[in-house]
Design a protein around this motif. Structure first.
Motif, PDB file in Angstrom:
ATOM      1  N   VAL A  27       0.930  -1.166   0.116  1.00 54.87           N
ATOM      2  CA  VAL A  27       0.015   0.093  -0.151  1.00 54.87           C
ATOM      3  C   VAL A  27       0.777   1.171   0.074  1.00 54.87           C
ATOM      4  O   VAL A  27       1.695   1.422   0.967  1.00 54.87           O
ATOM      5  CB  VAL A  27      -0.848  -0.091   1.130  1.00 54.87           C
ATOM      6  CG1 VAL A  27      -1.787   1.190   1.191  1.00 54.87           C
ATOM      7  CG2 VAL A  27      -1.934  -0.942   1.277  1.00 54.87           C
ATOM      8  N   ARG A  28       0.657   2.345  -0.912  1.00 57.29           N
ATOM      9  CA  ARG A  28       1.600   3.361  -0.975  1.00 57.29           C
ATOM     10  C   ARG A  28       0.891   4.508  -0.467  1.00 57.29           C
ATOM     11  O   ARG A  28       1.731   5.215   0.127  1.00 57.29           O
ATOM     12  CB  ARG A  28       2.053   3.588  -2.677  1.00 57.29           C
ATOM     13  CG  ARG A  28       2.757   2.545  -3.216  1.00 57.29           C
ATOM     14  CD  ARG A  28       2.699   2.743  -4.547  1.00 57.29           C
ATOM     15  NE  ARG A  28       3.324   4.086  -5.002  1.00 57.29           N
ATOM     16  CZ  ARG A  28       3.524   4.471  -6.068  1.00 57.29           C
ATOM     17  NH1 ARG A  28       3.245   3.550  -7.159  1.00 57.29           N
ATOM     18  NH2 ARG A  28       3.897   5.585  -6.573  1.00 57.29           N
ATOM     19  N   ARG A  29      -0.340   4.543  -0.492  1.00 60.77           N
ATOM     20  CA  ARG A  29      -1.261   5.592   0.139  1.00 60.77           C
ATOM     21  C   ARG A  29      -2.712   5.430   0.312  1.00 60.77           C
ATOM     22  O   ARG A  29      -3.314   4.746  -0.428  1.00 60.77           O
ATOM     23  CB  ARG A  29      -0.937   6.906  -0.775  1.00 60.77           C
ATOM     24  CG  ARG A  29      -1.805   8.107  -0.447  1.00 60.77           C
ATOM     25  CD  ARG A  29      -1.365   9.190  -1.638  1.00 60.77           C
ATOM     26  NE  ARG A  29      -1.999  10.330  -1.317  1.00 60.77           N
ATOM     27  CZ  ARG A  29      -3.405  10.774  -1.814  1.00 60.77           C
ATOM     28  NH1 ARG A  29      -3.987  10.128  -2.648  1.00 60.77           N
ATOM     29  NH2 ARG A  29      -3.796  11.930  -1.198  1.00 60.77           N
ATOM     30  N   VAL A  47      -7.135   4.316  -2.023  1.00 63.25           N
ATOM     31  CA  VAL A  47      -6.012   3.277  -1.612  1.00 63.25           C
ATOM     32  C   VAL A  47      -5.337   3.240  -2.990  1.00 63.25           C
ATOM     33  O   VAL A  47      -5.637   2.928  -4.139  1.00 63.25           O
ATOM     34  CB  VAL A  47      -6.575   1.822  -1.286  1.00 63.25           C
ATOM     35  CG1 VAL A  47      -5.185   1.151  -0.919  1.00 63.25           C
ATOM     36  CG2 VAL A  47      -7.201   1.869  -0.041  1.00 63.25           C
ATOM     37  N   GLU A  48      -4.122   3.515  -2.849  1.00 66.94           N
ATOM     38  CA  GLU A  48      -3.070   3.596  -3.965  1.00 66.94           C
ATOM     39  C   GLU A  48      -2.087   2.208  -3.738  1.00 66.94           C
ATOM     40  O   GLU A  48      -1.526   2.108  -2.535  1.00 66.94           O
ATOM     41  CB  GLU A  48      -2.118   4.682  -4.153  1.00 66.94           C
ATOM     42  CG  GLU A  48      -2.718   5.664  -4.976  1.00 66.94           C
ATOM     43  CD  GLU A  48      -1.725   6.772  -5.263  1.00 66.94           C
ATOM     44  OE1 GLU A  48      -0.728   6.698  -5.079  1.00 66.94           O
ATOM     45  OE2 GLU A  48      -2.382   7.942  -5.442  1.00 66.94           O
ATOM     46  N   MET A  49      -1.920   1.248  -4.496  1.00 64.23           N
ATOM     47  CA  MET A  49      -0.990   0.465  -4.286  1.00 64.23           C
ATOM     48  C   MET A  49       0.189   0.402  -5.305  1.00 64.23           C
ATOM     49  O   MET A  49       0.075   1.228  -6.315  1.00 64.23           O
ATOM     50  CB  MET A  49      -1.728  -1.178  -4.323  1.00 64.23           C
ATOM     51  CG  MET A  49      -2.918  -1.304  -3.604  1.00 64.23           C
ATOM     52  SD  MET A  49      -3.592  -2.667  -3.267  1.00 64.23           S
ATOM     53  CE  MET A  49      -2.292  -3.633  -2.409  1.00 64.23           C
ATOM     54  N   SER A  50       1.025  -0.602  -5.122  1.00 65.56           N
ATOM     55  CA  SER A  50       2.280  -0.548  -5.928  1.00 65.56           C
ATOM     56  C   SER A  50       2.293  -0.878  -7.508  1.00 65.56           C
ATOM     57  O   SER A  50       3.175  -0.472  -8.290  1.00 65.56           O
ATOM     58  CB  SER A  50       3.540  -1.424  -5.289  1.00 65.56           C
ATOM     59  OG  SER A  50       3.972  -0.918  -4.142  1.00 65.56           O
ATOM     60  N   SER A  51       1.233  -1.641  -7.503  1.00 59.20           N
ATOM     61  CA  SER A  51       1.081  -2.202  -9.080  1.00 59.20           C
ATOM     62  C   SER A  51      -0.397  -2.509  -9.331  1.00 59.20           C
ATOM     63  O   SER A  51      -1.178  -2.739  -8.617  1.00 59.20           O
ATOM     64  CB  SER A  51       2.034  -3.537  -9.149  1.00 59.20           C
ATOM     65  OG  SER A  51       1.228  -4.564  -8.798  1.00 59.20           O
ATOM     66  N   ASP A  52      -0.672  -2.332 -10.546  1.00 62.82           N
ATOM     67  CA  ASP A  52      -2.047  -2.591 -11.219  1.00 62.82           C
ATOM     68  C   ASP A  52      -2.499  -4.174 -10.877  1.00 62.82           C
ATOM     69  O   ASP A  52      -3.570  -4.329 -10.751  1.00 62.82           O
ATOM     70  CB  ASP A  52      -2.143  -2.344 -12.934  1.00 62.82           C
ATOM     71  CG  ASP A  52      -2.150  -1.131 -13.179  1.00 62.82           C
ATOM     72  OD1 ASP A  52      -2.377  -0.081 -12.309  1.00 62.82           O
ATOM     73  OD2 ASP A  52      -1.569  -0.784 -14.525  1.00 62.82           O
TER      74      ASP A  52
END
Length: 91
Positions: A27-29, A47-52
């Motif tokens: 989880v990036r953000r 939620v932003e994650m590292s990859s699609d």
């Protein structure tokens, strides 16, 4: 890209949401908007994650899942429309 997470319990924190999504990757953000006047959570977040691939896995597993007594709505976040006030999904 980011993930829209709707129908959240109002007592959910960024840490709570991060912990759930961390099961599917990094989880990036996490962002939980609050009401401008009351300062209370609005019942949804992003939620932003590292990859699609991680985002896709989280969406597949969590959309419709029950968490804290609520059925989550989880999908790819749509870009803001510049003030149309919302509306339906575009195809």
């Amino acid at each position: 890209m980011s993930i829209y997470v709707g129908n959240l319990a109002y007592n959910v924190t960024q840490d709570d949401l991060s912990e759930v999504f961390a099961e599917y990757g990094t989880v990036r953000r996490v962002y939980l908007p609050t009401d401008r006047e009351s300062g209370r959570p609005r019942g949804f977040g992003f939620v932003e994650m590292s990859s699609d691939e991680e985002e896709d896995a989280a969406i597949q597993e969590l959309d419709g899942a029950e968490w804290l007594g609520r059925s989550l709505k989880v999908n790819k976040a749509r870009p803001r429309d510049g003030g149309s006030g919302g509306g339906g999904r575009r195809n």
